[in-house]
Design a protein around this motif. Sequence first.
Motif, mmCIF file in Angstrom:
data_model
loop_
_atom_site.group_PDB
_atom_site.id
_atom_site.type_symbol
_atom_site.label_atom_id
_atom_site.label_comp_id
_atom_site.label_asym_id
_atom_site.label_seq_id
_atom_site.Cartn_x
_atom_site.Cartn_y
_atom_site.Cartn_z
ATOM 1 N N LYS B 197 24.538 39.221 65.912
ATOM 2 C CA LYS B 197 23.704 39.489 64.728
ATOM 3 C C LYS B 197 24.565 39.503 63.461
ATOM 4 N N GLY B 200 25.547 36.077 62.581
ATOM 5 C CA GLY B 200 24.389 35.404 62.006
ATOM 6 C C GLY B 200 24.213 35.739 60.538
ATOM 7 N N ALA B 203 26.900 34.007 58.514
ATOM 8 C CA ALA B 203 26.583 32.588 58.359
ATOM 9 C C ALA B 203 25.506 32.402 57.293
ATOM 10 N N ALA B 204 24.486 33.274 57.338
ATOM 11 C CA ALA B 204 23.372 33.150 56.391
ATOM 12 C C ALA B 204 23.854 33.336 54.955
ATOM 13 N N GLY B 205 24.834 34.209 54.769
ATOM 14 C CA GLY B 205 25.296 34.491 53.411
ATOM 15 C C GLY B 205 26.559 33.750 53.028
ATOM 16 N N MET B 206 26.983 32.805 53.856
ATOM 17 C CA MET B 206 28.254 32.118 53.606
ATOM 18 C C MET B 206 28.192 31.280 52.332
#
Lengths: 319, 319
Positions: B197, B200, B203-206
């Motif tokens: 999590k 994840g 990655a979403a905020g990269m």
Amino acid sequence: MTPKEAAEFLNTHDRYLILTHVRPDGDTIGCAAGLCRALRLAGKQAYVLENPEATSLFTPYLEGLLAPQGYEPETVVAVDMAARGLFPDNAKQYLEWVDLAIDHHPSQEFYAKHTCLDATRAACGELMYEIVQHLGAITPEMGEALYVAVSTDCGCFVYSNTTPATHRVAAALMETGFDPYPVNRRHFRTKSFRRLKIEGMLAAGMELRDGGETALVFLTLDMIAQVGAEERDVEDISSFVGQVAGVKNGVTLRELSPGVCKLSLRTEPGDLNASAVCAILGGGGHAAAAGATVEGTMAQVREAVLEAIEKVRQETGRA
Amino acid sequence: MTPKEAAEFLNTHDRYLILTHVRPDGDTIGCAAGLCRALRLAGKQAYVLENPEATSLFTPYLEGLLAPQGYEPETVVAVDMAARGLFPDNAKQYLEWVDLAIDHHPSQEFYAKHTCLDATRAACGELMYEIVQHLGAITPEMGEALYVAVSTDCGCFVYSNTTPATHRVAAALMETGFDPYPVNRRHFRTKSFRRLKIEGMLAAGMELRDGGETALVFLTLDMIAQVGAEERDVEDISSFVGQVAGVKNGVTLRELSPGVCKLSLRTEPGDLNASAVCAILGGGGHAAAAGATVEGTMAQVREAVLEAIEKVRQETGRA
């Protein structure tokens, strides 16, 4: 044929064309590149037949080795190709004309005139190493190609097919002098930005059931579109869910088109029979890895999968 | 001391206590377990000093081997411990009393009466294998412990410290008869639900910059709280960003407390000097991996890091 006999065969023929299998992986490409270079070093003419499905992850290993238009081979060799069904379209003209097949699959169909098979090997690359040893010196470029073959087929020495022999071949290949770290990084430590985004979305939406023993992830068309993911970004995505600690049954549902979902089910040996679950939904496979294509929305297919799992559990006395 | 001399030393003494280093990893624990079992098999009394920081990932290997209260050793051995600063608190009473240190770190401080050091080894476990070979047979349990030592210290044969010798030791250890796949799965193919999590969310905020060469991820206290993550769920989280294809400079910002952020910077050799960037922000480290603890909100620290990177780039003529 033993590896030594295969090498003798290769030494006494010429004008080679090397074939690789559909959906080419590191093993078939690495073996083809390594063998092609070994044959050339032995003074032979040798080319690899272009594989239209080869991705940019592997095409660099074939640079300078691809057969030119109109090349007329005398001897055809297939590497890591177990069955006639695995010939790419442009290789089908050689279905009845393979002089030597070099392979490690127990399912080898013996379609070639001669076959050098060792099913105890984790990778065809292990066997190819034995063969090219008999042909002469192994250059760093050959070593790298065969290392790619060996390491990718055992997940970099993680999978259960890895044996002491796998490690010893890797050691010998490293000693040919190429730099293994960039190869390892490229194949085992790199993910596309889009792949990481997709994995992040799967993790965010992951559903845990049965006290954490069953995990479900959902890959929708919307997620693919949002990230701009291509097919290679979701390659082998059904193995993602299986890495969660404690999970025995990993369910991956992928929306193929509106109203059609693909189920991939991975289970632990002795627990749930994946093949039985998928058979209920019109699919099939192995006891530990099976799949089915099911009509319905993601929510409907999710329900159907959970029901099928429940049914198989009740039948096998594990409710 | 050579491995053979170390084995002779071990054969001629008794009543062993084995020490492991702070923040214990697979190498120190695996070496301690393997050596302890080897000494017992050779008829010696031997125990491992409990390491209070050992996590559940490694404690199973020490089952039945921990020194009881009041155990009075005659001979103290330290494994994989390069420096006095790496003694856990409960081992500090032995700072001036280590009879033999077995290690593979070039930074070894030679704090022990005798030292068996081989800095060419990827893992101390490689060296330990040489030593216990001289002590007698290697049981599957010893083989497994030493395999854990070797494989974890080279990221399962991926890192650049992996050598042909590493693979050959792994092959020999596999032949002792333990089942390597569950070990590989446990250490290299398993992540906690909470870790996935967190990854994840990262990655979403990269954030990708410089045409994808620089990537930034942001780990906030809020994310930790939302997932209920513990410290072990974010262990080595700064290596996450480095796996993105094409990224040369990986920035990980972690909110330690409101208004304080930890920067970890990983760069490719020859590109950006990580140590120089972190020095500007009051930290330090190596050219390819450095860090700093910086006051400010996540947004403020992000700005400061980007400015520091820019400054170092301009100074080194790479704007």
